[in-house]
Design an enzyme around this catalytic site. Structure first.
Site, PDB file in Angstrom:
ATOM      1  N   HIS A 142       0.816  -1.223   0.000  1.00 52.11           N
ATOM      2  CA  HIS A 142       0.000   0.000   0.000  1.00 52.11           C
ATOM      3  C   HIS A 142       0.848   1.271   0.000  1.00 52.11           C
ATOM      4  O   HIS A 142       1.966   1.295   0.511  1.00 52.11           O
ATOM      5  CB  HIS A 142      -0.919   0.000   1.231  1.00 52.11           C
ATOM      6  CG  HIS A 142      -0.133   0.077   2.515  1.00 52.11           C
ATOM      7  ND1 HIS A 142       0.216   1.266   3.105  1.00 52.11           N
ATOM      8  CD2 HIS A 142       0.394  -0.896   3.293  1.00 52.11           C
ATOM      9  CE1 HIS A 142       0.904   1.026   4.201  1.00 52.11           C
ATOM     10  NE2 HIS A 142       1.035  -0.282   4.331  1.00 52.11           N
ATOM     11  N   ASP A 143       0.315   2.306  -0.592  1.00 52.66           N
ATOM     12  CA  ASP A 143       0.910   3.659  -0.563  1.00 52.66           C
ATOM     13  C   ASP A 143       2.351   3.681  -1.077  1.00 52.66           C
ATOM     14  O   ASP A 143       3.223   4.335  -0.505  1.00 52.66           O
ATOM     15  CB  ASP A 143       0.850   4.251   0.860  1.00 52.66           C
ATOM     16  CG  ASP A 143      -0.575   4.359   1.351  1.00 52.66           C
ATOM     17  OD1 ASP A 143      -1.302   5.218   0.834  1.00 52.66           O
ATOM     18  OD2 ASP A 143      -0.987   3.542   2.218  1.00 52.66           O
TER      19      ASP A 143
END
Ligand SMILES: CC(C)(COP(=O)(O)OP(=O)(O)OC[C@H]1O[C@@H](n2cnc3c(N)ncnc32)[C@H](O)[C@@H]1OP(=O)(O)O)[C@@H](O)C(=O)NCCC(=O)NCCS
Length: 208
Positions: free
Chosen positions: A138-139
């Site tokens: 994620h991210d």
């Protein structure tokens, strides 16, 4: 009718990209462009049409995929190509899992090969290669022209700059930033930020 597509680079990666194009079934491979091979050399049933000048022989823009792993070479090549002559399609192998497609942005000319898994809130800029069996958490942000080789694990909240090479089997820990045009060695475990234009290897990764 299938759209035609040229592959720049008829080496090992070029052959792999050709097999990806064939697996996708969306494009008809028209030929390779390769400055180092003789015109009309046949590679896996596809002809080398010539070097970079070949692009000037098309009267309308043509799809072009760049099968070059080295980020610096990729960025130099793209700057030499007249953007009005080409389209750079995104190629994603059918086996790739993008869990949250709406939150994953992928720039032109980027390629994701078989077995990769991407989760959520990911930004991939243009001309990025994410190679076989790599995971992206994620991210994560991946800068233009970066190449992430096979079997890499990129944890959450990692920022990889432009033109970064991540060698096969490397692991990048959470919250790490890797500066532009750096290189991460095969098998390295990156635990801390890496400055721009720096090569790191080993576990934990250290500058060489
Ligand atoms: C890290 C890397 C980019 C360095 O390449 P380079 O700049 O040409 O550096 P060198 O080969 O001169 O190596 C420099 C030193 O690092 C060491 N080294 C290189 N790669 C290493 C690695 N992955 N792990 C540990 N040490 C490594 C070398 O042994 C050398 O050590 P020495 O100075 O004590 O002799 C390259 O070795 C690498 O790992 N590339 C990734 C390749 C890859 O993933 N290919 C997969 C294709 S799908």
């Amino acid at each position: 009718m299938k759209e035609q597509l040229l592959i720049y680079g008829a080496g090992g990666l070029g052959k792999e990209i050709l097999s990806l194009v064939r697996a996708l079934g969306q494009f008809e491979p028209l030929g390779f462009i390769d400055d180092g091979l003789r015109k009309d050399t046949v590679v896996k049933g596809i002809r080398v049409l010539g070097g970079l000048d070949v692009l000037n022989s098309f009267t309308t823009p043509v799809n072009l995929v760049i099968a070059i792993g080295d980020p610096s070479a990729k960025s130099i090549l793209v700057k030499m190509i007249d953007p009005s002559r080409v389209y750079f399609p995104v190629l994603i192998h059918p086996s790739v899992i993008i869990q949250d497609e709406e939150s994953v942005a992928i720039g032109e000319g980027s390629i994701i090969t078989a077995g990769c898994i991407l989760t959520t809130d990911i930004r991939i800029e243009s001309h990025v290669l994410i190679n076989l069996n790599t995971t992206v958490g994620h991210d994560v942000a991946l800068g233009s022209f970066s190449s992430v080789m096979t079997g890499v694990n990129i944890a959450g909240t990692v920022k990889i700059g432009d033109g970064v090479l991540v060698g096969s089997g490397a692991n990048i820990l959470n919250d790490v930033t890797i500066g532009n045009f750096s290189k991460v060695g095969m098998g390295a475990v990156v635990t801390k930020d890496v400055e721009a234009e720096t090569t790191v290897v080993g576990i934990p990764a250290r500058k060489v």
